[in-house]
Design a protein around this motif. Structure first.
Motif, PDB file in Angstrom:
ATOM      1  N   VAL A 255      68.685  24.390  -0.486  1.00  0.00           N
ATOM      2  CA  VAL A 255      67.658  23.956   0.462  1.00  0.00           C
ATOM      3  C   VAL A 255      66.247  24.289  -0.029  1.00  0.00           C
ATOM      4  O   VAL A 255      65.260  23.826   0.561  1.00  0.00           O
ATOM      5  N   SER A 256      66.138  25.084  -1.084  1.00  0.00           N
ATOM      6  CA  SER A 256      64.826  25.419  -1.640  1.00  0.00           C
ATOM      7  C   SER A 256      65.019  25.871  -3.077  1.00  0.00           C
ATOM      8  O   SER A 256      66.039  26.488  -3.404  1.00  0.00           O
ATOM      9  N   ARG A 257      64.047  25.561  -3.943  1.00  0.00           N
ATOM     10  CA  ARG A 257      64.179  25.960  -5.344  1.00  0.00           C
ATOM     11  C   ARG A 257      62.818  26.115  -6.002  1.00  0.00           C
ATOM     12  O   ARG A 257      61.813  25.531  -5.576  1.00  0.00           O
ATOM     13  N   GLY A 258      62.790  26.930  -7.058  1.00  0.00           N
ATOM     14  CA  GLY A 258      61.610  27.075  -7.887  1.00  0.00           C
ATOM     15  C   GLY A 258      61.809  26.375  -9.217  1.00  0.00           C
ATOM     16  O   GLY A 258      62.879  25.857  -9.528  1.00  0.00           O
ATOM     17  N   GLN A 259      60.780  26.387 -10.045  1.00  0.00           N
ATOM     18  CA  GLN A 259      60.824  25.712 -11.337  1.00  0.00           C
ATOM     19  C   GLN A 259      61.606  26.535 -12.359  1.00  0.00           C
ATOM     20  O   GLN A 259      61.748  27.748 -12.223  1.00  0.00           O
ATOM     21  N   GLN A 260      62.080  25.844 -13.386  1.00  0.00           N
ATOM     22  CA  GLN A 260      62.755  26.534 -14.484  1.00  0.00           C
ATOM     23  C   GLN A 260      61.732  27.077 -15.482  1.00  0.00           C
ATOM     24  O   GLN A 260      61.813  28.224 -15.901  1.00  0.00           O
ATOM     25  N   PRO A 328      68.335  18.370 -22.370  1.00  0.00           N
ATOM     26  CA  PRO A 328      68.114  19.335 -23.452  1.00  0.00           C
ATOM     27  C   PRO A 328      66.783  19.122 -24.168  1.00  0.00           C
ATOM     28  O   PRO A 328      66.131  20.091 -24.573  1.00  0.00           O
ATOM     29  N   GLU A 329      66.372  17.876 -24.334  1.00  0.00           N
ATOM     30  CA  GLU A 329      65.084  17.600 -24.982  1.00  0.00           C
ATOM     31  C   GLU A 329      63.927  18.154 -24.164  1.00  0.00           C
ATOM     32  O   GLU A 329      62.963  18.703 -24.723  1.00  0.00           O
ATOM     33  N   GLU A 330      64.011  18.027 -22.847  1.00  0.00           N
ATOM     34  CA  GLU A 330      62.960  18.586 -21.980  1.00  0.00           C
ATOM     35  C   GLU A 330      62.990  20.106 -22.003  1.00  0.00           C
ATOM     36  O   GLU A 330      61.936  20.755 -21.963  1.00  0.00           O
ATOM     37  N   GLU A 331      64.181  20.686 -22.071  1.00  0.00           N
ATOM     38  CA  GLU A 331      64.272  22.144 -22.164  1.00  0.00           C
ATOM     39  C   GLU A 331      63.648  22.658 -23.460  1.00  0.00           C
ATOM     40  O   GLU A 331      63.002  23.712 -23.472  1.00  0.00           O
ATOM     41  N   ILE A 332      63.820  21.919 -24.558  1.00  0.00           N
ATOM     42  CA  ILE A 332      63.198  22.312 -25.826  1.00  0.00           C
ATOM     43  C   ILE A 332      61.682  22.120 -25.758  1.00  0.00           C
ATOM     44  O   ILE A 332      60.919  22.925 -26.306  1.00  0.00           O
ATOM     45  N   PRO A 655      62.315  37.216 -35.280  1.00  0.00           N
ATOM     46  CA  PRO A 655      62.666  37.123 -33.851  1.00  0.00           C
ATOM     47  C   PRO A 655      62.488  35.697 -33.343  1.00  0.00           C
ATOM     48  O   PRO A 655      61.419  35.096 -33.489  1.00  0.00           O
ATOM     49  N   SER A 656      63.558  35.162 -32.774  1.00  0.00           N
ATOM     50  CA  SER A 656      63.580  33.755 -32.394  1.00  0.00           C
ATOM     51  C   SER A 656      63.844  33.584 -30.908  1.00  0.00           C
ATOM     52  O   SER A 656      64.488  34.421 -30.274  1.00  0.00           O
ATOM     53  N   TYR A 657      63.376  32.473 -30.384  1.00  0.00           N
ATOM     54  CA  TYR A 657      63.673  32.068 -29.014  1.00  0.00           C
ATOM     55  C   TYR A 657      65.161  31.793 -28.899  1.00  0.00           C
ATOM     56  O   TYR A 657      65.704  30.935 -29.591  1.00  0.00           O
ATOM     57  N   HIS A 658      65.847  32.531 -28.028  1.00  0.00           N
ATOM     58  CA  HIS A 658      67.293  32.353 -27.889  1.00  0.00           C
ATOM     59  C   HIS A 658      67.579  31.115 -27.039  1.00  0.00           C
ATOM     60  O   HIS A 658      67.138  31.022 -25.897  1.00  0.00           O
ATOM     61  N   ALA A 659      68.331  30.180 -27.616  1.00  0.00           N
ATOM     62  CA  ALA A 659      68.634  28.952 -26.873  1.00  0.00           C
ATOM     63  C   ALA A 659      70.058  28.465 -27.072  1.00  0.00           C
ATOM     64  O   ALA A 659      70.515  27.626 -26.305  1.00  0.00           O
TER      65      ALA A 659
END
Length: 732
Positions: A255-260, A328-332, A655-659
């Motif tokens: 019923v409610s959410r925030g952004q990722q 996935p493209e938007e997440e990247i 050190p890398s962004y974990h994805a």
């Protein structure tokens, strides 16, 4: 009688050990929640000190400062007349616990310790904390004197209890307790707890956002109720990026959410809930009701406070909503860019330096920085004052307001094409075109003089002149000549990163960006301490396949036509001599495997925990349409030889962004040896034996086919058709 309550979940971008900043962000979230009409506010896991304090949790200072921050919250008029719970570490009887602390009007109501700790992926919680094991029990916790002076309480309850207000009952889960098979929300719901809050520290992986959402919905679908999920967002000092996505679910519906992903540090999401909807939903599930009648009760902490108001007729209940997942493209596009922004503004540096080769990997990194610039401009246009403040601080320009991503990218990103005689005009041109389209401050340099100088030192010392393979050199000479080019690029990257802002008349330095992908790390297809060595690497946890899909998306998203040519070009290191000005060296040829195969090897090795033999057993079936068992065996053995030989390189990964679920980062995520017996004699013999058996079975099948076709002409076609299917089954 009141029946509608407004509650608030909070997404915070906290920093480990930034007690002042964390306090301010918590207070801001409480103020915003109050202005939105909420009377109950919950927040993320360990929000007071930051989640990734790690071995700082052993330090008494961490607990002292956490209590000091809680004291400031207790005293703050912002917190008046609101039920609040916050996350912080607590030491009880010389045991460290990860806790929620609930308070109201300068009184601590309950300290609720985490009961089930997370031990997988990037989590190592039991290194610092213990789980509370005393189910449905509470004890007296003796408060520090500084808190007693504020609350006038000497002891408060600590343990597995719930809070009973005048109109409802509130219970708690903490992060892993939602994921665990023995989740607490079921017994809590059976005991009449109507609102369950979960303060979480959940990080992102590609294609995984749905997992949390499904769990939150499921938590209230079977047993009814409201579930409040508050999560951290951002980089608080580690390789991970916390996922955001705070939300409220009621009776199985969001019923409610925030952004990722977002650049702002505080996000509050509220929901108005009709308590009678929960009660009606639960009573209709008769099996649940019968089970609840015999459920052992939780200790209740009674508080003289109501979340509802008698005059709530004008409140509108929050309706169910559809969750729109990012591709996935938007997440990247968004995730690594936000992670870079957090790193940049906290590092005290003035921007980024990127060796731009014109290939997919460095191009992806450049596009992610451009995405960061785009998000910054969008956030400032929406009035995000903290983002504007941070940009001005980074650029040391108090009156600057960015409006165009290209112009901002020119200030924040310096790119350099480092050419040798082995570099082609095509890659140089592609790098230049991309730089002009995103606006980076770009220049090309020739590094042949440096390469020749280093080789000259070797020749002067030994009297030997190494040659490339194309010029008659042996493999050792060929590899050494390639490596010196790559390592000199790293040295020059740091030289330019330290001095380019001086050249441009600005103070400070630049962070060097790496651009090696997760597949190359897995295979070890990189030179140790070469230009893959950097300060941070935004694509180090992303596969080449996903990066290509991202660039295809970014071409239209950011209007970058140069990406078409970059995508069509074969990946190459350009470290060996050209032939008639053309590239003869390609990555996949050098590696002896394709990037698609590498991704599959990675998932089987890490995600499905396959050794050489198990990997062969799986691939011999899934690759049966393109490879014989012998070919599959050779590919698997080649991968594991390369993996073992190069595993030591994982100890020095940038050190890398974990994805990605199969990241080989052994600094935290992938705990395996870095020294192996590279021949894998026992394992490879098991594979060879299996191939021999399959070959023998295939021959037997073929012999039977010949015998069958001699029976009669009338059965020949049928038998032949059957045996083709049989043979195919054997090969699979």
């Amino acid at each position: 009688m009141g029946r509608k309550v407004t509650v608030a979940v909070t997404t915070l971008n906290q920093w480990a050990l930034d007690f002042e900043g964390n306090l301010n962000r918590i207070l801001q979230s409480i103020q915003e929640a109050k202005e939105m009409g909420a009377l109950y506010r919950t927040g993320p896991e360990l929000e007071i000190c930051g989640y990734s304090c790690e071995d700082h949790f052993y330090e008494p200072d961490t607990y002292l400062h956490s209590w000091q921050v809680l004291g400031e919250l207790l005293k703050s008029p912002t917190c008046k007349d609101m039920l609040i719970d916050v996350g912080m570490p607590v030491q009880h009887r010389n045991v460290l616990y990860n806790c929620r602390v609930a308070f109201l009007n300068k009184k601590i109501l309950l300290i609720r310790p985490k009961m089930l700790l997370c031990e997988d992926g990037n989590y190592r919680e039991s290194r610092w904390f213990s789980g509370w094991t005393k189910e449905r029990q509470i004890e007296d916790y003796y408060l520090p004197r500084m808190i007693t002076a504020i609350t006038e309480q000497t002891t408060v309850p600590i343990g597995d209890a719930v809070i009973a207000t005048k109109d409802t009952c509130i219970g708690f889960e903490i992060c892993e307790e939602l994921w665990n098979p023995k989740s607490r929300h079921i017994p809590l719901g059976l005991d009449g707890v109507e609102i369950i809050s979960n303060g979480s520290g959940s990080y992102m992986e590609l294609r995984k956002a749905y997992v949390t959402v499904d769990l939150v919905k499921s938590a209230t679908f079977k047993s009814g109720g409201a579930y409040l999920f508050s999560n951290l967002r951002g980089c608080d000092g580690q390789r991970i990026y916390f996922n955001g996505c705070s939300c409220v679910a009621v009776n199985g519906e969001i019923v409610s959410r925030g952004q990722q992903f977002a650049l702002h540090d505080v996000e509050v999401s509220t929901a108005t809930i009709d308590l009678e909807d929960i009660r009606s939903y639960r009573t209709k599930i008769r099996s649940r009701t019968h089970l609840a009648a015999s459920n052992p009760p939780f200790p209740r902490i009674t508080v003289d406070f109501a979340l509802s108001d008698d005059d709530d007729v004008y409140l509108t209940v929050s309706p169910p909503m559809e969750w729109q997942y990012l591709t996935p493209e938007e997440e990247i596009e968004l995730g690594p860019a936000c992670w870079l922004w957090d790193y940049l503004r906290r590092s005290g540096q003035g921007g980024f330096f990127l060796p731009l080769s014109g290939g997919v990997d460095s191009t992806s990194t450049a596009c992610i920085v451009f995405s960061m610039c785009t998000q910054i401009c969008d956030a400032i246009q929406k009035g995000e004052s903290q983002v504007l403040y941070d940009v001005r601080k980074i650029l040391c320009q108090s009156d600057y307001t960015p409006s165009d991503p290209m112009e901002l990218c020119n200030r924040l990103l310096v790119t350099c094409y480092m050419a040798t005689e082995n570099s082609s005009q095509e890659t140089k041109q592609r790098a230049s075109q991309l730089a002009s389209q995103i606006g980076s401050y770009h220049f090309p340099i020739m590094i042949d003089a440096a390469v020749s100088a280093v080789i000259g030192i070797f020749t002067a010392a030994t009297g030997f002149i190494p040659k490339f393979r194309a010029n008659g050199g042996c493999p050792r000479q060929n590899l050494a000549l390639q490596n010196i080019q790559a390592r000199l690029r790293m040295v020059l990257s740091y030289l330019f990163a330290q001095l380019m802002l001086w050249v441009r008349g600005r103070p400070g330095g630049l962070l060097v960006l790496g651009s090696s992908n997760v597949d190359e790390a897995l295979r070890g297809y990189m030179t140790k301490y070469d230009c893959s060595s950097a300060d941070v690497n935004p694509i180090g946890g992303i596969s080449k396949t996903d990066l290509k899909a991202f660039l295809q998306y970014a071409k239209n998203r950011f209007f970058l036509p140069s990406l078409s040519e970059i995508l069509q070009a074969p990946p190459t290191a350009e470290l060996e001599p050209l032939t008639d000005g053309q590239i003869t060296q390609t990555d996949e040829q050098d590696m002896g495997m394709t990037y698609a195969e590498l991704s599959e090897f990675g998932r089987l090795r890490k995600t499905q925990n396959c050794g050489p033999y198990s990997m062969f057993q799986k691939l011999v079936h899934s690759w049966s349409d393109k490879c014989t068992p012998h070919e599959v065996a050779e590919k698997v053995k080649h991968f594991f030889r390369c993996y073992a030989i190069n595993r030591h390189k994982m100890t020095v990964l940038t050190p890398s962004y974990h994805a990605e679920t199969y990241s080989p980062d052994d600094n935290r995520f992938d705990h395996r040896p870095f020294l192996y017996r590279v021949h894998w004699n026992w394992q490879f013999k098991a594979i060879d034996d299996a191939v021999a058996q399959m070959t023998k079975d295939k021959r037997g099948s073929s012999d039977r086919q010949v015998d069958t076709t001699q029976l009669s002409a009338s059965t020949s076609n049928v038998s032949s058709h059957f045996m083709r299917g049989e043979r195919k089954g054997v090969l699979i």
